[in-house]
Design a protein around this motif. Structure first.
Motif, PDB file in Angstrom:
ATOM      1  N   HIS A 138       0.860  -1.182   0.000  1.00  0.00           N
ATOM      2  CA  HIS A 138       0.000   0.000   0.000  1.00  0.00           C
ATOM      3  C   HIS A 138       0.901   1.239   0.000  1.00  0.00           C
ATOM      4  CE1 HIS A 138      -3.592  -2.428   1.050  1.00  0.00           C
ATOM      5  NE2 HIS A 138      -2.725  -3.141   1.756  1.00  0.00           N
ATOM      6  N   ARG A 139       0.844   2.016  -1.098  1.00  0.00           N
ATOM      7  CA  ARG A 139       1.664   3.230  -1.220  1.00  0.00           C
ATOM      8  C   ARG A 139       0.737   4.436  -1.392  1.00  0.00           C
ATOM      9  NH1 ARG A 139       7.092   2.199  -2.820  1.00  0.00           N
ATOM     10  NH2 ARG A 139       7.161   4.359  -3.567  1.00  0.00           N
ATOM     11  N   PRO A 140       1.070   5.537  -0.742  1.00  0.00           N
ATOM     12  CA  PRO A 140       0.259   6.752  -0.958  1.00  0.00           C
ATOM     13  C   PRO A 140       0.470   7.289  -2.363  1.00  0.00           C
ATOM     14  CG  PRO A 140       2.202   7.269   0.349  1.00  0.00           C
ATOM     15  CD  PRO A 140       2.195   5.784   0.190  1.00  0.00           C
ATOM     16  N   GLY A 141      -0.596   7.873  -2.943  1.00  0.00           N
ATOM     17  CA  GLY A 141      -0.493   8.409  -4.299  1.00  0.00           C
ATOM     18  C   GLY A 141       0.003   9.828  -4.344  1.00  0.00           C
ATOM     19  N   ARG A 142      -0.332  10.623  -3.322  1.00  0.00           N
ATOM     20  CA  ARG A 142       0.071  12.029  -3.299  1.00  0.00           C
ATOM     21  C   ARG A 142       0.605  12.399  -1.930  1.00  0.00           C
ATOM     22  NH1 ARG A 142      -1.440  15.214  -7.521  1.00  0.00           N
ATOM     23  NH2 ARG A 142      -2.940  14.336  -9.025  1.00  0.00           N
ATOM     24  N   CYS A 143       1.363  13.464  -1.901  1.00  0.00           N
ATOM     25  CA  CYS A 143       1.914  13.990  -0.650  1.00  0.00           C
ATOM     26  C   CYS A 143       0.776  14.441   0.259  1.00  0.00           C
ATOM     27  CB  CYS A 143       2.849  15.156  -0.948  1.00  0.00           C
ATOM     28  SG  CYS A 143       3.533  15.928   0.543  1.00  0.00           S
TER      29      CYS A 143
ATOM     30  N   GLU B  71       2.046  16.865  -4.078  1.00  0.00           N
ATOM     31  CA  GLU B  71       2.814  16.299  -5.208  1.00  0.00           C
ATOM     32  C   GLU B  71       2.551  14.801  -5.336  1.00  0.00           C
ATOM     33  OE1 GLU B  71       5.492  16.610  -8.380  1.00  0.00           O
ATOM     34  OE2 GLU B  71       4.647  18.205  -7.126  1.00  0.00           O
ATOM     35  N   ARG B  72       2.544  14.291  -6.593  1.00  0.00           N
ATOM     36  CA  ARG B  72       2.406  12.850  -6.822  1.00  0.00           C
ATOM     37  C   ARG B  72       3.694  12.142  -6.375  1.00  0.00           C
ATOM     38  NH1 ARG B  72      -1.955  11.427  -9.652  1.00  0.00           N
ATOM     39  NH2 ARG B  72      -1.036   9.394 -10.141  1.00  0.00           N
ATOM     40  N   LEU B  73       3.537  10.898  -5.846  1.00  0.00           N
ATOM     41  CA  LEU B  73       4.659  10.202  -5.189  1.00  0.00           C
ATOM     42  C   LEU B  73       5.142   8.963  -5.935  1.00  0.00           C
ATOM     43  CD1 LEU B  73       3.409  10.394  -1.488  1.00  0.00           C
ATOM     44  CD2 LEU B  73       5.103  11.851  -2.596  1.00  0.00           C
ATOM     45  N   GLU B  74       4.818   8.835  -7.253  1.00  0.00           N
ATOM     46  CA  GLU B  74       5.232   7.627  -7.959  1.00  0.00           C
ATOM     47  C   GLU B  74       6.755   7.411  -7.913  1.00  0.00           C
ATOM     48  OE1 GLU B  74       3.091   9.737  -9.022  1.00  0.00           O
ATOM     49  OE2 GLU B  74       1.351   8.761  -9.909  1.00  0.00           O
ATOM     50  N   GLY B  75       7.499   8.400  -8.003  1.00  0.00           N
ATOM     51  CA  GLY B  75       8.952   8.241  -8.015  1.00  0.00           C
ATOM     52  C   GLY B  75       9.610   8.564  -6.698  1.00  0.00           C
ATOM     53  N   GLY B  76       8.809   8.717  -5.634  1.00  0.00           N
ATOM     54  CA  GLY B  76       9.377   9.084  -4.344  1.00  0.00           C
ATOM     55  C   GLY B  76      10.206   7.970  -3.725  1.00  0.00           C
ATOM     56  N   ARG B  77      11.230   8.336  -2.944  1.00  0.00           N
ATOM     57  CA  ARG B  77      12.087   7.355  -2.272  1.00  0.00           C
ATOM     58  C   ARG B  77      11.378   6.799  -1.029  1.00  0.00           C
ATOM     59  NH1 ARG B  77      15.855   7.888   1.797  1.00  0.00           N
ATOM     60  NH2 ARG B  77      15.525  10.158   1.786  1.00  0.00           N
ATOM     61  N   GLU B  78      11.474   5.488  -0.849  1.00  0.00           N
ATOM     62  CA  GLU B  78      10.833   4.837   0.312  1.00  0.00           C
ATOM     63  C   GLU B  78      11.515   5.277   1.600  1.00  0.00           C
ATOM     64  OE1 GLU B  78      10.353   0.350   2.086  1.00  0.00           O
ATOM     65  OE2 GLU B  78       9.902   0.624  -0.050  1.00  0.00           O
ATOM     66  N   TYR B  79      10.699   5.715   2.539  1.00  0.00           N
ATOM     67  CA  TYR B  79      11.225   6.209   3.816  1.00  0.00           C
ATOM     68  C   TYR B  79      11.130   5.139   4.916  1.00  0.00           C
ATOM     69  CZ  TYR B  79      11.577   8.988   8.073  1.00  0.00           C
ATOM     70  OH  TYR B  79      11.939   9.468   9.307  1.00  0.00           O
ATOM     71  N   GLY B  80      10.063   4.362   4.921  1.00  0.00           N
ATOM     72  CA  GLY B  80       9.866   3.334   5.939  1.00  0.00           C
ATOM     73  C   GLY B  80       8.814   2.329   5.492  1.00  0.00           C
ATOM     74  N   ARG B  81       8.760   1.197   6.193  1.00  0.00           N
ATOM     75  CA  ARG B  81       7.802   0.145   5.812  1.00  0.00           C
ATOM     76  C   ARG B  81       7.319  -0.558   7.077  1.00  0.00           C
ATOM     77  NH1 ARG B  81       7.282  -3.497   0.821  1.00  0.00           N
ATOM     78  NH2 ARG B  81       8.460  -1.786  -0.137  1.00  0.00           N
ATOM     79  N   GLN B  82       6.026  -0.595   7.279  1.00  0.00           N
ATOM     80  CA  GLN B  82       5.424  -1.340   8.390  1.00  0.00           C
ATOM     81  C   GLN B  82       4.878  -2.663   7.867  1.00  0.00           C
ATOM     82  OE1 GLN B  82       2.574   0.881  10.783  1.00  0.00           O
ATOM     83  NE2 GLN B  82       3.319   2.797   9.869  1.00  0.00           N
ATOM     84  N   ARG B  83       5.051  -3.711   8.649  1.00  0.00           N
ATOM     85  CA  ARG B  83       4.517  -5.029   8.284  1.00  0.00           C
ATOM     86  C   ARG B  83       3.313  -5.327   9.174  1.00  0.00           C
ATOM     87  NH1 ARG B  83       8.336  -9.441   9.209  1.00  0.00           N
ATOM     88  NH2 ARG B  83       7.099 -10.614   7.687  1.00  0.00           N
ATOM     89  N   ARG B  84       2.176  -5.518   8.558  1.00  0.00           N
ATOM     90  CA  ARG B  84       0.956  -5.887   9.281  1.00  0.00           C
ATOM     91  C   ARG B  84       0.332  -7.075   8.565  1.00  0.00           C
ATOM     92  NH1 ARG B  84      -1.951  -0.252  11.208  1.00  0.00           N
ATOM     93  NH2 ARG B  84      -0.014   0.837  11.837  1.00  0.00           N
ATOM     94  N   GLN B  85       0.041  -8.120   9.314  1.00  0.00           N
ATOM     95  CA  GLN B  85      -0.443  -9.356   8.705  1.00  0.00           C
ATOM     96  C   GLN B  85      -1.832  -9.723   9.229  1.00  0.00           C
ATOM     97  OE1 GLN B  85       2.595 -12.315   9.458  1.00  0.00           O
ATOM     98  NE2 GLN B  85       4.003 -11.401   7.948  1.00  0.00           N
TER      99      GLN B  85
END
Length: 418
Positions: A39-44, A51-65
């Motif tokens: 799940h990635r956000p589409g805009r800031c 701003e659109r975030l398609e090319g944005g650098r990944e800052y962090g990732r949460q794992r939820r199962q």
């Protein structure tokens, strides 16, 4: 020494839910989930930016199962038996029929194991088992099928029952008990012979012959931990140990009726509990036995309690004893059996092992009411023997039931400990 009985209708005083000190449990993340959804956000999220975030650098990732079960969908496998005619001699050869494929249509091993599990492990009535199978597994079975497969499972347990009886017969310490079960408007009994690793039930009456019918106790030469029921007295080859918890209850009952006049009962209870503590401390210290001085002290206190009890409960003019006087004489007559746990530290103070193993009989009656026939009770006893023993060895109930319907019953190792 003798705590009062809890009042009927009053709770233990403990709060509901997890008790202090009890181990907790939680779902842990698995290393290899079956599906991963990103799940990635589409805009800031900054309202000024957007701003659109398609090319944005990944800052962090949460794992939820999320753990989920699939929607039930029965799988039908068709077996086509193809006959082939030999070109040379004309002989027609048919393939062997696979195991478990006995007719044009039948249910497989997993379905059978699930039905028996719901009945014998979860104690559901036959009708509710059929409903559960339809609702949770998508398999619409009849009540007659459930009854048939439970009967078949019990019949397949013959080798297990024989093996278990042989193992129990040679144990050093064995627990035995019995409990009533309602059958066809009357009462029968479920008997148990067990250890911390083995459980064998059988159904019948309550006579000495019924005690022997399980095939374990006749000729048993170890120590039999039991209550005071007279039907065990004919087992002369065994050493007998009387359950301390039963005796404490008997002493409490006498003491509560006349605390001032039955002080001996509190003295005797204190003696038994003192001896229990001494044996537990000896076992914790790695000792094999109590010292001669410790045993002598226990017996002296025991003799004093008996003497005190006789003083407080003399026979009447006709020589008859009161209820309390009869209990005093029971302690006097059966001293060695009552104090067996003090001279053999492998013998426990109580018969709690047998009482715990028998609880499913009461649970079954609470959930599914009575048994209609003695054979139904016997089938229940056989299946509970199998599932209880398997659980004591860390075996999964469904796994051993599947094995029962394929290669034969799971068997406990011949070196099963006492």
């Amino acid at each position: 020494m003798l705590r009062p009985r809890p009042q009927p209708g009053k709770g233990s005083g403990r709060r509901r839910g997890k008790q202090p000190g009890a181990p907790g449990s939680t779902l842990e993340l698995v290393a290899d989930p079956d599906h991963v959804v990103e799940h990635r956000p589409g805009r800031c999220a900054n309202p000024v930016c957007g701003e659109r975030l398609e090319g944005g650098r990944e800052y962090g990732r949460q794992r939820r199962q999320v753990v989920e079960v699939p929607v039930p969908q029965p799988v039908v496998t068709e077996h086509q038996l193809i006959s082939v005619r030999c070109a040379g001699c004309g002989q027609v050869t048919e393939p062997p029929v696979p195991d478990g494929v006995s007719g044009r249509m039948q249910y497989g091993t997993n379905v059978k194991a699930a039905a028996v599990y719901a009945r014998a492990a979860q104690f559901l009535p036959y009708g509710r088992v059929a409903g559960l199978m339809a609702d949770l597994l998508g398999v619409r079975v009849s009540v007659g099928f459930v009854h048939q497969v439970v009967t078949e499972a019990a019949r397949r347990l013959g080798p297990f029952t024989s093996h278990l009886a042989a193992l129990l017969h040679v144990q050093d310490v064995l627990h035995a008990d019995e409990t009533p079960a309602r059958v066809g408007g009357g009462f029968k009994y479920v008997h148990v012979a067990c250890t911390p690793a083995l459980t064998l039930f059988h159904a019948g009456g309550r006579s000495a012959a019924d005690v022997d019918a399980g095939g374990v106790l006749p000729g048993f030469t170890g120590t039999l931990v039991r209550d005071g029921y007279a039907a065990y007295q004919h087992l002369k080859s065994a050493e007998h140990a009387w359950c301390g918890a039963h005796l404490i209850r008997d002493l409490r009952g006498v003491h509560e009726t006349d605390p001032a006049g039955q002080g001996w009962a509190e003295v005797m209870a204190g003696t038994l509990l003192m001896a229990k503590k001494m044996t537990e401390q000896a076992v914790a210290a790695g000792r094999d036995a109590l010292t001669a001085e410790e045993v002598s002290h226990i017996r002296a206190c025991y003799a004093g309690a008996v003497a005190h009890g006789r003083e407080q409960n003399p026979p009447d003019r006709e020589g008859k004893l009161s209820r309390a006087g009869t209990l005093v004489e029971r302690f006097a007559t059966h001293r060695d059996m009552i104090l067996r746990f003090t001279v053999d530290l492998a013998v426990p103070f109580t018969n709690n092992q047998a009482e715990r193993d028998l609880r499913p009989v009461k649970l079954q009656q609470k959930i599914s009411a009575t048994w209609r026939t003695l054979q139904g009770l016997a089938d229940f006893a056989a299946l509970r023997s199998y599932l209880s023993t398997a659980a004591k060895h860390g075996q999964d109930a469904l796994d051993v039931l599947k094995q029962l319907f394929t290669t034969g019953p799971w068997l406990p190792p011949a070196t099963a400990p006492s």
